[in-house]
Design a protein around this motif. Structure first.
Motif, PDB file in Angstrom:
ATOM      1  N   HIS A  47     -35.651  -7.213 -16.904  1.00 27.39           N
ATOM      2  CA  HIS A  47     -36.457  -8.444 -16.838  1.00 27.39           C
ATOM      3  C   HIS A  47     -37.403  -8.545 -18.036  1.00 27.39           C
ATOM      4  O   HIS A  47     -37.388  -9.528 -18.786  1.00 27.39           O
ATOM      5  CB  HIS A  47     -37.231  -8.446 -15.508  1.00 27.39           C
ATOM      6  CG  HIS A  47     -38.390  -9.369 -15.458  1.00 27.39           C
ATOM      7  ND1 HIS A  47     -38.244 -10.736 -15.453  1.00 27.39           N
ATOM      8  CD2 HIS A  47     -39.734  -9.128 -15.413  1.00 27.39           C
ATOM      9  CE1 HIS A  47     -39.445 -11.304 -15.408  1.00 27.39           C
ATOM     10  NE2 HIS A  47     -40.361 -10.354 -15.388  1.00 27.39           N
ATOM     11  N   SER A  50     -35.605  -8.912 -21.372  1.00 30.35           N
ATOM     12  CA  SER A  50     -35.026 -10.232 -21.645  1.00 30.35           C
ATOM     13  C   SER A  50     -36.120 -11.229 -22.035  1.00 30.35           C
ATOM     14  O   SER A  50     -35.885 -12.118 -22.853  1.00 30.35           O
ATOM     15  CB  SER A  50     -34.201 -10.723 -20.456  1.00 30.35           C
ATOM     16  OG  SER A  50     -35.016 -10.841 -19.320  1.00 30.35           O
ATOM     17  N   ASN A 281     -29.425 -12.291 -18.918  1.00 35.67           N
ATOM     18  CA  ASN A 281     -30.643 -12.699 -18.210  1.00 35.67           C
ATOM     19  C   ASN A 281     -31.518 -13.593 -19.082  1.00 35.67           C
ATOM     20  O   ASN A 281     -32.038 -14.613 -18.628  1.00 35.67           O
ATOM     21  CB  ASN A 281     -31.407 -11.442 -17.784  1.00 35.67           C
ATOM     22  CG  ASN A 281     -32.389 -11.717 -16.671  1.00 35.67           C
ATOM     23  OD1 ASN A 281     -31.993 -12.188 -15.607  1.00 35.67           O
ATOM     24  ND2 ASN A 281     -33.666 -11.444 -16.914  1.00 35.67           N
ATOM     25  N   TYR A 302     -28.080 -19.238 -10.891  1.00 33.78           N
ATOM     26  CA  TYR A 302     -28.006 -18.207 -11.934  1.00 33.78           C
ATOM     27  C   TYR A 302     -26.569 -17.709 -11.977  1.00 33.78           C
ATOM     28  O   TYR A 302     -26.066 -17.159 -10.994  1.00 33.78           O
ATOM     29  CB  TYR A 302     -28.963 -17.086 -11.557  1.00 33.78           C
ATOM     30  CG  TYR A 302     -29.044 -15.885 -12.502  1.00 33.78           C
ATOM     31  CD1 TYR A 302     -30.218 -15.625 -13.201  1.00 33.78           C
ATOM     32  CD2 TYR A 302     -27.989 -14.998 -12.647  1.00 33.78           C
ATOM     33  CE1 TYR A 302     -30.327 -14.515 -14.037  1.00 33.78           C
ATOM     34  CE2 TYR A 302     -28.084 -13.893 -13.490  1.00 33.78           C
ATOM     35  CZ  TYR A 302     -29.258 -13.656 -14.183  1.00 33.78           C
ATOM     36  OH  TYR A 302     -29.368 -12.558 -15.005  1.00 33.78           O
ATOM     37  N   MET A 333     -30.631  -9.286 -10.460  1.00 32.97           N
ATOM     38  CA  MET A 333     -31.491 -10.083 -11.337  1.00 32.97           C
ATOM     39  C   MET A 333     -31.750 -11.465 -10.725  1.00 32.97           C
ATOM     40  O   MET A 333     -32.891 -11.936 -10.707  1.00 32.97           O
ATOM     41  CB  MET A 333     -30.856 -10.228 -12.731  1.00 32.97           C
ATOM     42  CG  MET A 333     -30.652  -8.918 -13.503  1.00 32.97           C
ATOM     43  SD  MET A 333     -32.043  -7.745 -13.507  1.00 32.97           S
ATOM     44  CE  MET A 333     -33.332  -8.738 -14.279  1.00 32.97           C
TER      45      MET A 333
END
Lengths: 510, 510
Positions: A47, A50, A281, A302, A333
């Motif tokens: 996370h 990205s 991501n 997503y 994610m």
């Protein structure tokens, strides 16, 4: 009619045209915990990484309108380079506006779907330029094949939605083909379908035709979404103009949009899974954030499509161990952001053989146990997506039906534990005739579509057909038994008039 | 030699004889949480219900020695009816004595295995009366085929152990066949193998021959177990004399034993999954408790084999949704007692087609995600266990290799996230030539054994072979390249003398 005879009659009718009976269309939920392949720390590392990518490297957004909007929102936009750097807090603020769960209504009210939570939905293959069956072999897609594949997708109960375009009808002119495609969707299926997000015009035509098919106006359709579309990024770190324009047209019309980075590790993303996932991501978050800027609260999904290439040949590989882990990680994610998740049923086989089946099962298990809410390409995909196979479509439907049955929780209570039946039968006895068995045997177990469980001799006497040959016969029987869903003739007339007018306009503009 | 050239050379040698390179033999652990299909309450309900079954209904134990032992332990034994009722507390006291984890040593020290915890081990098919390959078709098993299948199992790195008897060599006399079988195991493989638990004699011969092969005496072998065997119950609620005698001979010799109830729902157990699981659990616990009475602390494995029959034909079905859920539930029950767990890779296909592959993948995913420590019949099983297929053996090895790679945790760190590589490549670029790719591409991804990822044209030009045809060629190449593991000629001489003597004794007794 006794209850038993009624059930048998229902089965026979369900299996009309010589095709075996199928399990009914039904909404699915996955009651089991997802498989986590990443630790919580690893999820956070990806996370944060990205967001670093989006801040430090940024992304190309090849749309002047998008660049204007993003600049107005205060982001660092390089208009000449068509490039944007994203503030991490801005990304997270925008993404948080997306709904965690929403409904898409089908024209057949019983075939509406929910995306989010532990809901699971399967949609057919979308996009192959070619198709194939045992009779006609491998061939470029035609409008006839397109329509037959849509009919098959309508007939297969395992599919919740039809594919975005089961095969490209390349015998139709490219610039107006979408109108024939949409007309086919409206007339051949009552499941949810997808307009093409290649530019605003194709989306607008789809919205207009869905309004004509349902009698809704655009605000009405926006209030109860009935379409879904997908865009891919042009990985690495780029998204082109037509895709962005199509995506904006969808969310402005209140229709859900899937954002799927195309991150083949070693080619369009780093060769390491962590790198490919980080890039996936970053790209998904950037586009989703932009769409939330366009329309706060827009329903988005997503999408994960991280696989790898064969480093010896450069050919894409699918249904691999890397693919399965990336699929499960992608679900983690998506859940990190409380976004519905899209995955796929993929394989790289050139024919409908054991490889096609085991690569597909790797994909299906990973998608379902990664809590994918929408499994794209769930039936018919072959050759890494270059071919829509009629036989694979039926074999995939079997695998999906099996997974649906697998998701039914085991009933554990006094009756099902059946100690009385064990007492009735006694040691060394047989349960075939037991009262407990007689009361339940017709619905106790999964009924297969393609699988042949007869013994070798019976199977041999019946022609020794492989699963692929049996699937071929089933596809034919389903097409023979196919009946189009009802559509008000006045609405069809309006659609035909619209198609004729639009074709004229497009021809004139060309 | 550069590092890269050395790696390539290693690959070529691993793939000698024309077979593609395989992943190396290696111990596996499943780092992911098991899939739980039962709630904790449901596990307890099945647990208590199975103890009710053992208390209220009891089980047939067709062995006078067993009945004596159980009577002496204070249980309610009906000697005339050969029947026992078990006190629930006694069952739990006995079962608690079994170790949660133990090691079995292989003659090749590098091929020892651990059973328990999150260890995963695959063993080859055991027991089919027939075998099959594309050249010779389907045929009754012969000693030649038996030996070839053992050679293949020795050659396939995905297999941790060889199967208990890959095919029955029915051209050898039944009463002394086991001696030839054991001699073949000792000379053809250095992986762990299984003696037949059909009576005490066959186990004793196996123990003796393993002692001769290793130079250990019986106490030495008991101290470092090197064999494993399986018994099935004669469900429902019965276990026969030879099985009990064989099991006792194994545990007395300090060798691990698997107890696998044979609970096909609707035939040998209730038609409901909860009933079949309750009966499976009751039967497994009763036999395991008895073996702990014989030898407290004996290494035992909880076996699950619950599947269902096709209620229309009575044929057994495998790799079904019921099978997958029962497999996962069985793992929960085994963990409830801290016992190692055995499952299987099964299917009911009559040929090596898509059905064989998807039913097998259902089994493999359920076994591995149910934390089975030992997956029996992991390669080669076809037709519900009636056939050992050479081609299926290779295709299964591919599926196992893929699962092994799937179990490798994703590395997530600064280097693998590879933001520098994204910066180097830039938006719209390509990672093929990136420094990050070049440093890793040779080992980044799973290398397939059977899967063909070439594009359609290349695949067609190479002969358009299906996965089954490719597996056939690989099996042949592996057999051609096969070399037996080393064995001290003096030991072989002793084994041959033993076999000759035992054959004479058996002939004389007949």
């Amino acid at each position: 009619m006794t209850r038993l005879t009624a059930r048998r009659a229902a089965r026979r009718s369900a299996g009309s045209g010589g095709a075996p009976p199928q399990a009914p269309w039904r909404p699915l939920r996955n009651p089991y915990r997802p498989i986590d392949v990443l630790s919580a720390d690893q999820v956070e590392f990806i996370h944060e990484s990205s967001l670093d990518v989006l801040e430090r490297l940024g992304m190309d957004f090849w749309s002047p309108a998008a660049l204007d909007r993003l600049a107005r929102a205060g982001l660092a936009v390089d208009r000449a380079g068509q490039h944007v750097r994203f503030d991490r807090h801005w990304i997270m603020e925008q993404v948080a506006k997306a709904p965690p769960e929403f409904t898409i209504r089908a024209r057949h009210a019983g075939r509406s779907i929910v995306l989010g939570g532990n809901h699971v939905n399967f949609s057919g293959v979308g996009g192959p330029p070619n198709c194939s069956d045992l009779d006609g072999g491998r061939r470029p897609g035609s409008f006839k094949d397109f329509c037959d594949l849509v009919r098959l997708e309508q007939s297969l109960n395992a599919l919740h939605l039809v594919g975005s375009q089961p095969v490209a009808p390349i015998d139709l002119p490219a610039e107006m083909r979408h109108l024939d495609v949409y007309r086919a969707f409206v007339t051949l299926t009552d499941k949810i379908w997808s307009p093409s997000a290649l530019g605003r015009e194709r989306i607008d035509d789809g919205i207009e035709m869905m309004c004509l098919a349902t009698g809704l106006d655009r605000p009405g359709l926006a209030a109860t979404p009935m379409l879904i579309a997908n865009i891919n990024t042009n990985s690495p770190l780029r998204v082109d103009g037509p895709m962005l324009d199509g995506a904006v047209a969808m969310v402005e019309a209140g229709q859900p949009l899937i954002v799927t980075p195309f991150t083949l590790a070693g080619a369009m993303s780093p060769v390491s899974l962590a790198g490919a996932l980080t890039q996936q991501n970053a790209e998904a978050l950037a586009v989703i954030a932009y769409l939330q800027l366009v329309k706060p609260g827009a329903p988005v999904i997503y999408g994960g499509f991280t696989s790898n290439v064969d480093m010896r040949s450069g050919a894409p590989a699918f249904g691999t161990p890397e693919y399965a882990r990336a699929t499960l990680a992608g679900g983690q994610m998506a859940r990190r952001y409380r976004l519905p998740y899209r995955s796929s049923n993929t394989n790289a086989a050139n024919t409908v053989d054991a490889q096609a089946a085991y690569e597909s099962e790797m994909s299906i298990w990973a998608a379902v146990m990664g809590h994918a809410n929408l499994v794209y390409h769930a039936t018919g995909w072959l050759e890494g997506g270059l071919v829509a196979s009629f036989e694979k479509m039926v074999i995939d439907a079997e695998m999906l039906q099996m997974m649906a049955a697998f998701l039914e929780p085991i009933v554990v209570d006094r009756e099902s534990v059946a100690i009385d039946a064990m007492e009735e039968v006694g040691p060394g006895g047989h349960f075939f005739g037991a009262a407990h068995t007689m009361a339940r045997y017709e619905t106790a177990f999964y009924q297969p579509l393609v699988s042949d469980w007869r013994n070798f001799q019976s199977w041999q006497e019946a022609g020794a057909r492989s699963a692929t040959e049996r699937a071929h016969a089933i596809a034919k029987a389903l097409l023979k038994a196919y009946e189009p869903p009802p559509l008000d003739p006045a609405r069809l007339e309006a659609i035909d008039a619209f198609v004729a007018r639009r074709k004229g306009e497009i021809a004139k503009a060309a």
